[in-house]
Design an enzyme around this catalytic site. Structure first.
Site, PDB file in Angstrom:
ATOM      1  N   TYR A 142       4.867  -1.667  -2.689  1.00 62.22           N
ATOM      2  CA  TYR A 142       5.178  -0.716  -1.621  1.00 62.22           C
ATOM      3  C   TYR A 142       4.518  -1.211  -0.345  1.00 62.22           C
ATOM      4  O   TYR A 142       3.342  -1.570  -0.347  1.00 62.22           O
ATOM      5  CB  TYR A 142       4.651   0.673  -1.988  1.00 62.22           C
ATOM      6  N   ASP A 237      -0.041  -8.044   1.808  1.00 61.37           N
ATOM      7  CA  ASP A 237      -0.226  -6.659   2.210  1.00 61.37           C
ATOM      8  C   ASP A 237      -1.542  -6.200   1.575  1.00 61.37           C
ATOM      9  O   ASP A 237      -1.617  -5.949   0.372  1.00 61.37           O
ATOM     10  CB  ASP A 237       0.954  -5.814   1.715  1.00 61.37           C
ATOM     11  N   LYS A 265      -5.005   2.061   6.770  1.00 59.17           N
ATOM     12  CA  LYS A 265      -6.084   3.051   6.892  1.00 59.17           C
ATOM     13  C   LYS A 265      -7.477   2.513   6.563  1.00 59.17           C
ATOM     14  O   LYS A 265      -8.486   3.016   7.075  1.00 59.17           O
ATOM     15  CB  LYS A 265      -5.761   4.222   5.982  1.00 59.17           C
TER      16      LYS A 265
HETATM   17  N1  HOZ Z   1      -0.013   3.685  -0.203  1.00 57.08           N
HETATM   18  C1  HOZ Z   1      -0.279   5.076  -0.268  1.00 57.08           C
HETATM   19  C2  HOZ Z   1      -0.033   5.587  -1.651  1.00 57.08           C
HETATM   20  N2  HOZ Z   1       0.438   4.674  -2.531  1.00 57.08           N
HETATM   21  C3  HOZ Z   1       0.462   5.795   0.746  1.00 57.08           C
HETATM   22  C4  HOZ Z   1       0.023   7.177   0.958  1.00 57.08           C
HETATM   23  C5  HOZ Z   1       1.158   7.960   1.482  1.00 57.08           C
HETATM   24  O1  HOZ Z   1       2.314   7.524   1.394  1.00 57.08           O
HETATM   25  O2  HOZ Z   1       0.879   9.045   1.965  1.00 57.08           O
END
Ligand code: HOZ
Length: 429
Positions: A142, A237, A265
């Site tokens: 992701y 990433d 973040k």
């Molecule tokens: N990468 C975070 C969770 N896998 C993202 C958090 C979100 O999408 O709020």
């Protein structure tokens, strides 16, 4: 009625799904999301007065624990001097120098406001630099909610069982090729079939959005090699792994350097921020130095920079934090594995350092397909049991268990005892 339930009802009327990010919803595990009031150290407190040991840590940035006094102080000091200028500041220079000193492959860095923005910008830079269009991503990885990468993505899409997102025009994903994590042959085939056309390969060096899936021994070095051979930009990433698995992130830990790296973040200690950086010759393509346009009023925001400088400096100056995170991670994984072997639970434990995952499948998990074999209904029961016991995990099988330096041995032991009680109960059911 609990205040969280009432707020959730209210929220659903004015916020889609009642939440500002799908991963916060409890759709996959049932029930109403906890509405959080405050957090400190390893604890998170909801509006109903419940305190939980937090294993989410705002999805990664709370490496030092919540509300670390030095970070909070730095934020307050910066806020008193102004919340945003939309102009260059000394803090941005300090932050860029600090990041370049900690991550071996960074020669230049550009601040943005989120991991999604970092990825979107890094891909544009790679395409501008190579003059090519195609990109390779991995199933289950992701990279934020950027159109071109919402293909077999992990995190919230995987939790919701979605192969992609509505609203993404076909044209946006026509140049996205997907490979299988930990399967180098699948990567080689894509390079062979698209010779001279791959601009970039983007990968989470440790996949942490399909649960946690670690790279097999020679996987990352081979990826590095094939990108170099084909003149493709290798993008790591490190939104989740950066500054967490080592001061220099996964690339330091695995000894493989990326051409570009994206951060989110984690570099802001909890403030909304992101960044991308890497080789000077690629980064010099970014406007106003070069022709690849990317901009933002809040980029390098002074309050976010203050938080980031403080957290990253603490991490740089305190290697014992990383030793502690390793120890706690080993304890958590070791403890879960013992419980599995004692109770015969059909589960698998994965992870590295302060990132872990308990999959509800007995099979080894090497990729997206393996992760998808997990019994998510059983995960849901486990999640509810743990929440009742005072342990707050991500409400999805396909997210990581995050540890911070503020967690204690005792908390891990109590969490393991609670987990064991669940498996003993399930065994009898
Ligand atoms: N990468 C975070 C969770 N896998 C993202 C958090 C979100 O999408 O709020």
């Amino acid at each position: 009625m609990a205040k969280s339930d009432r707020l959730f009802q209210q929220a659903q009327r004015v916020i889609p799904g009642g939440v500002n990010s799908p991963v916060r919803a409890f759709q996959a595990v049932g029930g109403c999301p906890c509405f959080i009031e405050r957090a400190e150290g390893s604890h998170i407190m909801d509006v109903d007065g419940n305190a939980y040991v937090d294993f989410v840590g705002s999805w990664g940035p709370m490496i030092l624990g919540h509300s670390h006094p030095a970070v909070v102080q730095a934020v307050c000091k910066a806020a008193r001097q102004g919340l945003s200028f939309g102009a260059a500041t000394e803090a941005e220079v300090e932050m860029a120098e600090l990041m370049c000193s900690m991550v071996p492959s960074l020669e230049m860095v550009r601040m943005v406001n989120s991991g999604t923005e970092a990825v979107m910008s890094a891909l544009r830079a790679a395409r501008g630099y190579t003059g090519r269009d195609k990109i390779i991503k991995f199933e289950g990885c992701y990279h934020g909610h950027f159109d071109a990468l919402l293909v077999k993505a992990g995190s919230g899409l995987m939790t919701g069982g979605l192969p992609g997102s509505a609203g993404v025009p076909e044209g946006c994903t026509q140049d996205t090729l997907t490979a299988v994590y930990n399967d180098f042959d699948s990567v080689e085939k894509l390079f062979e079939a698209n010779r001279g056309r791959i601009a970039a390969l983007i990968i989470e060096p440790v996949a942490a959005n399909m649960g946690v899936v670690t790279p097999e021994e020679d996987f990352l070095p081979k990826i590095r090699e094939i990108c170099t051979e084909n003149g493709a930009v290798l993008i790591f990433d490190e939104v989740i792994t950066g500054f967490r698995l080592a001061p220099g992130g996964a690339q330091e830990r695995y000894g493989v350097q990326a051409d570009l790296t994206t951060f989110g973040k984690i570099i802001g200690g909890g403030m909304p921020v992101g960044a991308y950086g890497g080789k000077r010759e690629i980064m010099q393509q970014i406007a106003p130095a070069g022709p690849v346009y990317q901009a933002g009023t809040l980029s390098g925001n002074p309050v976010a920079m203050a938080a980031g400088i403080c957290q990253l400096s603490l991490l740089r100056d305190h290697p014992e934090v990383y030793r502690n995170l390793e120890r706690l991670g080993d304890k958590l994984r070791g403890g879960l594995r013992e419980i599995i072997s004692r109770t015969g639970a059909p589960c698998t434990v994965t992870g590295v350092g302060s990132l872990s995952c308990l999959f509800f499948t007995p099979q080894k998990v090497r990729n997206y397909q393996d992760a998808k074999a997990s019994d998510t209904a059983c995960f849901g029961r486990y999640f509810q049991h743990m929440l009742k016991g005072g342990f707050y995990f991500a409400p999805s099988q396909f997210e990581a268990i995050f540890l911070s330096d503020a967690h204690t041995d005792q908390q891990i032991e109590q969490m393991l005892a609670c987990a064991e009680a669940f498996f003993l109960r399930e065994g009898k059911a």
